[in-house]
Design an enzyme around this catalytic site. Sequence first.
Site, short mmCIF file in Angstrom:
data_model
loop_
_atom_site.label_atom_id
_atom_site.label_comp_id
_atom_site.label_asym_id
_atom_site.label_seq_id
_atom_site.Cartn_x
_atom_site.Cartn_y
_atom_site.Cartn_z
N LYS A 80 1.74 6.49 5.28
CA LYS A 80 2.13 5.22 4.67
C LYS A 80 3.65 5.13 4.60
O LYS A 80 4.32 6.12 4.26
CB LYS A 80 1.51 5.12 3.26
CG LYS A 80 1.66 3.78 2.58
CD LYS A 80 0.97 3.80 1.21
CE LYS A 80 1.07 2.48 0.48
NZ LYS A 80 0.48 2.54 -0.89
N SER A 155 -2.38 -1.63 -1.58
CA SER A 155 -1.26 -1.80 -0.69
C SER A 155 -1.36 -0.99 0.61
O SER A 155 -0.77 -1.36 1.62
CB SER A 155 0.04 -1.41 -1.40
OG SER A 155 0.00 -0.05 -1.79
N SER A 179 -4.43 1.55 -4.65
CA SER A 179 -3.99 1.32 -3.26
C SER A 179 -4.48 2.31 -2.21
O SER A 179 -4.23 2.10 -1.03
CB SER A 179 -2.48 1.26 -3.20
OG SER A 179 -2.04 0.04 -3.73
N1 GLN Z 1 -2.85 -3.73 -6.32
C1 GLN Z 1 -2.17 -3.06 -7.38
C2 GLN Z 1 -0.80 -3.65 -7.54
O1 GLN Z 1 -0.53 -4.58 -6.89
C3 GLN Z 1 -2.11 -1.58 -7.11
C4 GLN Z 1 -1.12 -1.21 -6.10
C5 GLN Z 1 -1.03 0.26 -5.82
O2 GLN Z 1 -1.92 1.04 -6.16
N2 GLN Z 1 0.08 0.65 -5.23
O3 GLN Z 1 -0.01 -3.20 -8.30
#
Ligand code: GLN
Length: 493
Positions: A80, A155, A179
């Site tokens: 990532k 994400s 994410s």
């Molecule tokens: N979707 C969540 C957010 O927007 C979690 C994102 C993540 O785990 N990086 O914060």
Amino acid sequence: MSDLTRMTAVEIAAKVADGEVSAEEVTRAHLDRIAAVDGQVHAFLHVDADGAVEAARKVDARRARGESLGPLAGVPVAVKDVMATRGVPTTAGSKILEGWRPPYDATVVERLRDAGTVILGKTNMDEFAMGSSTEYSAYGPTNNPWDLGRIPGGSGGGSAAAIAAFEAPLAIGTDTGGSIRQPGAVTGTVGSKPTYGGTSRYGLIAFSSSLDTPGPCARTVLDAALLHEVMAGHDWRDSTSIPQPVPPVVEAARLGLTGDLTGMRLGLVTQFDGEGAEPGVMAAFRDALAALTKLGAEIVDVSCPHFEYALPAYYLIAPSEASSNLARFDGVRYGLRVGDDGTRSLEEVMSLTREAGFGPEVKRRIMLGTYALSSGYYDAYYGQAQKVRTLITQDFNAAFEQVDVLVAPTTPFVAFPFGSRTSDPYQMYLADLFTIPTNLYGGPGISVPCGLSEGLPVGFQIMAPTMADDRMYRVAAALESAVGTLTPPSLEG
Ligand code: GLN
């Protein structure tokens, strides 16, 4: 498509160790696959073909010298783009870091290299890991291999899509609120968030430091466990890293694959039962529960009364920490600089750089966090959210006195069409309704495919006590042994 790209990491490593295939051949097969399908999927922001071939040749040379190879030597992995990779572009999905090449490797990246895995490149993500769909990437979204018109989750949608599309057998993600698990669920792959502090955050571009957790993405539970073992463990460079041995996750996955869960107690969170979840998701979840019961597990209803406040608490804590962490992107230290023409003040250059470099969701979070931390509102928002966090932790602790693990669907809904949730931030935030409590508590959670709803993958989530990551791998592997893995329809067709 080459058979090499269809293999699990376990199979690839065995063939490389036996000399049946070289690491270079495996790597080239995956680079060919990326060249063939990534135009459609857009899982990668950067492919490091030269670096990958060089790393593969080193593994082949070590083998030729008769050196013993680790359990994942010669296996390709996608990383990532939020993890620092020495000399290789690292953007966190943001324009503000365009062109930045870190002078160092993140600890988990260093451990991947030491283990002889082959880093193929960097995967797409929502900007600074804020989002659930990759639609907030400054470089355009990733498309779900199951349906190119739908989101791959976020994400870490790039990492999940890369493995679902057979562009890589393994990938690394980070999970702050879901994410790793949510993209795993909607792409039909396995995504695991280790215990917070079980994997190092050194070299991870910080979003919310008390929640961020690197972890593995794979197509099978055993592959995820092997990657977990390679990347986890104490790191003196991260002050929140836990100085304890890595839980025996590989052993637990192998045990789970025997399909015996006799004596395991699974807690069904009553607050999550049907709450906001699509009927098709609940149906697949219930079928999986029935399958686990057949393997000997006992299902127990468990009440976690404060889980319903997890989402609002998270959306105060995470933006607060983000507003502080993202202050470092000032146009001076890294990447983008706008308006530095000799006539403007430092403050003006910073302001123009941040205006141009950050996307709308990142700006929203910075404003939210700055407000929540401002004097006069601190106690009412940030302070209150921290109290809720404590109550959620107490819910988990009480639950784990009754059961070995908690179970829930990973996400309330299957992969949604692009554009269907971007106009209302709250609708996007709901994607993590079932994953966020685990982050606030700090324990591990894993998503494993459990079936389809309307032809799209559904994820089954297993949550365990802190540093008992092995328990969730055992249950996840048992479920996989009962329901199998999922393969998306062909992309070539
Ligand atoms: N979707 C969540 C957010 O927007 C979690 C994102 C993540 O785990 N990086 O914060």
